[in-house]
Design a protein around this motif. Structure first.
Motif, mmCIF file in Angstrom:
data_model
loop_
_atom_site.group_PDB
_atom_site.id
_atom_site.type_symbol
_atom_site.label_atom_id
_atom_site.label_comp_id
_atom_site.label_asym_id
_atom_site.label_seq_id
_atom_site.Cartn_x
_atom_site.Cartn_y
_atom_site.Cartn_z
ATOM 1 N N ALA A 45 0.815 -1.219 0.000
ATOM 2 C CA ALA A 45 0.000 0.000 0.000
ATOM 3 C C ALA A 45 0.852 1.274 0.000
ATOM 4 O O ALA A 45 0.547 2.232 -0.719
ATOM 5 N N ALA A 46 1.929 1.280 0.770
ATOM 6 C CA ALA A 46 2.786 2.468 0.843
ATOM 7 C C ALA A 46 3.503 2.718 -0.480
ATOM 8 O O ALA A 46 3.577 3.853 -0.962
ATOM 9 N N GLN A 47 4.035 1.651 -1.088
ATOM 10 C CA GLN A 47 4.717 1.789 -2.378
ATOM 11 C C GLN A 47 3.750 2.284 -3.446
ATOM 12 O O GLN A 47 4.097 3.116 -4.281
ATOM 13 N N CYS A 48 2.530 1.767 -3.413
ATOM 14 C CA CYS A 48 1.522 2.156 -4.394
ATOM 15 C C CYS A 48 1.178 3.636 -4.262
ATOM 16 O O CYS A 48 1.099 4.357 -5.262
ATOM 17 N N LYS A 49 1.004 4.080 -3.052
ATOM 18 C CA LYS A 49 0.680 5.491 -2.806
ATOM 19 C C LYS A 49 1.817 6.395 -3.278
ATOM 20 O O LYS A 49 1.584 7.432 -3.900
ATOM 21 N N LEU A 50 3.053 6.000 -3.010
ATOM 22 C CA LEU A 50 4.219 6.775 -3.423
ATOM 23 C C LEU A 50 4.335 6.831 -4.946
ATOM 24 O O LEU A 50 4.527 7.907 -5.529
ATOM 25 N N LEU A 51 4.194 5.675 -5.611
ATOM 26 C CA LEU A 51 4.290 5.642 -7.068
ATOM 27 C C LEU A 51 3.179 6.471 -7.702
ATOM 28 O O LEU A 51 3.422 7.221 -8.649
ATOM 29 N N LYS A 52 1.986 6.363 -7.177
ATOM 30 C CA LYS A 52 0.860 7.142 -7.702
ATOM 31 C C LYS A 52 1.148 8.642 -7.602
ATOM 32 O O LYS A 52 0.939 9.389 -8.561
ATOM 33 N N ALA A 53 1.670 9.080 -6.465
ATOM 34 C CA ALA A 53 2.007 10.497 -6.284
ATOM 35 C C ALA A 53 3.095 10.928 -7.264
ATOM 36 O O ALA A 53 3.012 12.015 -7.861
ATOM 37 N N GLU A 54 4.114 10.077 -7.458
ATOM 38 C CA GLU A 54 5.193 10.402 -8.401
ATOM 39 C C GLU A 54 4.658 10.555 -9.816
ATOM 40 O O GLU A 54 5.009 11.499 -10.530
ATOM 41 N N LEU A 55 3.804 9.627 -10.226
ATOM 42 C CA LEU A 55 3.266 9.674 -11.581
ATOM 43 C C LEU A 55 2.330 10.869 -11.783
ATOM 44 O O LEU A 55 2.361 11.513 -12.830
ATOM 45 N N LEU A 56 1.529 11.163 -10.771
ATOM 46 C CA LEU A 56 0.632 12.316 -10.881
ATOM 47 C C LEU A 56 1.400 13.625 -10.953
ATOM 48 O O LEU A 56 0.919 14.599 -11.551
#
Length: 96
Positions: A45-56
């Motif tokens: 969950a933490a990695q997903c949230k971080l990657l999503k923020a980076e991509l956005l």
């Protein structure tokens, strides 16, 4: 969990081509490319949230699109593959 990430980046100008390279690089750092603009990523969950923020932070929401499909931990029976480009099991043993 398995997260399928798809994107469509407008590359009609130089900045779009730069965004496309950055999005692809971030996705490559976290998963495997299964089609040109489609990546399978095994993330918590933490990695997903971080990657999503980076991509956005990379995309231009007025020109580009980004989609996340959350397939969960029981994804193996939800994915079927036919044809070329066999993929490797991301959670399996990898021998070089």
């Amino acid at each position: 969990m398995l997260v399928l990430i798809t994107y469509d980046v407008n590359t009609q100008d130089k900045s779009g081509k730069t965004r496309l390279r950055k999005v692809a690089k971030q996705c490559t750092n976290h998963g495997q490319r299964v089609q040109n603009s489609v990546f399978e990523c095994i993330l918590d969950a933490a990695q997903c949230k971080l990657l999503k923020a980076e991509l956005l932070n990379i995309i231009n929401p007025e020109k580009d699109s980004l989609r996340f499909y959350y397939l969960g931990n029981q994804y193996k029976n939800k994915v079927e593959h036919y044809g070329a480009k066999e993929t490797f099991e991301q959670e399996g043993t990898l021998i070089f």
